[in-house]
Design a protein around this motif. Structure first.
Motif, PDB file in Angstrom:
ATOM      1  N   UNK A  29      31.196  23.619  28.735  1.00 41.98           N
ATOM      2  CA  UNK A  29      31.234  25.269  28.718  1.00 41.98           C
ATOM      3  C   UNK A  29      31.736  25.434  30.166  1.00 41.98           C
ATOM      4  N   UNK A  30      32.908  26.090  30.203  1.00 40.15           N
ATOM      5  CA  UNK A  30      33.397  26.310  31.729  1.00 40.15           C
ATOM      6  C   UNK A  30      32.986  27.877  31.831  1.00 40.15           C
ATOM      7  N   UNK A  31      31.854  27.734  32.819  1.00 36.19           N
ATOM      8  CA  UNK A  31      31.200  28.928  32.962  1.00 36.19           C
ATOM      9  C   UNK A  31      31.662  30.333  33.676  1.00 36.19           C
ATOM     10  N   UNK A  32      32.485  29.961  34.874  1.00 35.90           N
ATOM     11  CA  UNK A  32      32.971  31.304  35.446  1.00 35.90           C
ATOM     12  C   UNK A  32      31.815  31.937  36.303  1.00 35.90           C
ATOM     13  N   UNK A  33      31.573  32.926  36.639  1.00 37.94           N
ATOM     14  CA  UNK A  33      30.702  33.260  37.412  1.00 37.94           C
ATOM     15  C   UNK A  33      29.408  33.879  36.872  1.00 37.94           C
ATOM     16  N   UNK A  34      28.639  32.871  37.354  1.00 39.94           N
ATOM     17  CA  UNK A  34      27.083  33.289  36.619  1.00 39.94           C
ATOM     18  C   UNK A  34      26.094  33.666  37.357  1.00 39.94           C
ATOM     19  N   UNK A  35      25.182  34.433  37.135  1.00 43.07           N
ATOM     20  CA  UNK A  35      24.079  34.798  38.098  1.00 43.07           C
ATOM     21  C   UNK A  35      22.942  33.995  38.058  1.00 43.07           C
ATOM     22  N   UNK A  36      22.635  33.204  38.864  1.00 43.77           N
ATOM     23  CA  UNK A  36      21.625  32.216  39.069  1.00 43.77           C
ATOM     24  C   UNK A  36      20.764  32.566  40.190  1.00 43.77           C
ATOM     25  N   UNK A  37      19.593  32.045  40.264  1.00 40.35           N
ATOM     26  CA  UNK A  37      18.708  31.942  41.393  1.00 40.35           C
ATOM     27  C   UNK A  37      19.305  31.260  42.792  1.00 40.35           C
ATOM     28  N   UNK A  56      21.099  33.726  30.650  1.00 33.03           N
ATOM     29  CA  UNK A  56      21.070  33.736  29.020  1.00 33.03           C
ATOM     30  C   UNK A  56      22.215  34.007  28.246  1.00 33.03           C
ATOM     31  N   UNK A  57      23.199  34.655  28.841  1.00 30.54           N
ATOM     32  CA  UNK A  57      24.406  35.037  28.201  1.00 30.54           C
ATOM     33  C   UNK A  57      25.045  33.634  28.165  1.00 30.54           C
ATOM     34  N   UNK A  58      25.039  32.928  28.988  1.00 28.01           N
ATOM     35  CA  UNK A  58      25.934  31.558  29.211  1.00 28.01           C
ATOM     36  C   UNK A  58      25.287  30.703  28.098  1.00 28.01           C
ATOM     37  N   UNK A  59      23.995  30.378  28.154  1.00 24.80           N
ATOM     38  CA  UNK A  59      23.178  29.736  27.165  1.00 24.80           C
ATOM     39  C   UNK A  59      23.564  30.116  25.798  1.00 24.80           C
ATOM     40  N   UNK A  60      23.540  31.557  25.444  1.00 24.29           N
ATOM     41  CA  UNK A  60      24.025  31.910  24.132  1.00 24.29           C
ATOM     42  C   UNK A  60      25.511  31.503  23.703  1.00 24.29           C
ATOM     43  N   UNK A  75      34.755  30.994  27.983  1.00 24.87           N
ATOM     44  CA  UNK A  75      34.415  32.291  27.486  1.00 24.87           C
ATOM     45  C   UNK A  75      35.571  33.353  27.721  1.00 24.87           C
ATOM     46  N   UNK A  76      35.601  34.362  27.048  1.00 28.33           N
ATOM     47  CA  UNK A  76      36.789  35.230  27.018  1.00 28.33           C
ATOM     48  C   UNK A  76      37.180  35.706  28.399  1.00 28.33           C
ATOM     49  N   UNK A  77      36.221  36.280  29.296  1.00 27.29           N
ATOM     50  CA  UNK A  77      36.566  36.648  30.693  1.00 27.29           C
ATOM     51  C   UNK A  77      37.659  35.548  31.463  1.00 27.29           C
ATOM     52  N   UNK A  78      37.478  34.315  31.129  1.00 17.39           N
ATOM     53  CA  UNK A  78      38.024  33.224  31.900  1.00 17.39           C
ATOM     54  C   UNK A  78      39.307  32.831  31.112  1.00 17.39           C
ATOM     55  N   UNK A  79      39.477  33.231  29.822  1.00 11.33           N
ATOM     56  CA  UNK A  79      40.597  32.734  28.919  1.00 11.33           C
ATOM     57  C   UNK A  79      41.833  33.004  29.835  1.00 11.33           C
ATOM     58  N   UNK A  80      42.225  33.878  30.257  1.00  9.44           N
ATOM     59  CA  UNK A  80      43.490  34.341  30.926  1.00  9.44           C
ATOM     60  C   UNK A  80      43.618  33.316  32.168  1.00  9.44           C
TER      61      UNK A  80
END
Length: 110
Positions: A29-37, A56-60, A75-80
């Protein structure tokens, strides 16, 4: 960092090919920007133009795309951005990624 990410994707693709006949699903899963601790502790900002996903969004997304038929999900935001990555010569891409990681690490040290 970049080497580890590249290895993880290639490993997932190879495992997917080898284990698919046995009914085992593998997904990179190519994540992109993910809000993590860790991101919050480091005080890292978001990336202009890219939405920040929650863990949670990334896991889903991973669960929703696990049996989708391919070893990699973007994920769609990274497709471009991913289209740009795929069309850029590897050497040029490696140089750009290396520069971006160096800038990011400077932000963490400061």
């Amino acid at each position: 960092y970049c080497a580890a990410k590249a290895f993880s994707q290639i490993l997932a693709e190879a495992l997917w090919c080898e284990l698919k006949p046995r009914g085992v699903d593998v997904l990179a899963l190519l994540l992109g920007v993910t809000d993590t601790p860790a991101r919050t502790r480091a005080g890292l900002p978001g990336v202009p133009g890219l939405p920040m996903s929650t863990a949670d969004d990334v896991a889903q997304q991973a669960l929703d795309n696990l049996t989708d038929g391919g070893p990699v999900h973007v994920p769609p935001p990274l497709a471009q951005a991913f289209q740009f990555i795929c069309s850029t010569p590897r050497r040029q891409l490696a140089e750009r990624m290396s520069g971006a990681v160096a800038v990011s690490q400077q932000g963490i040290k400061n």
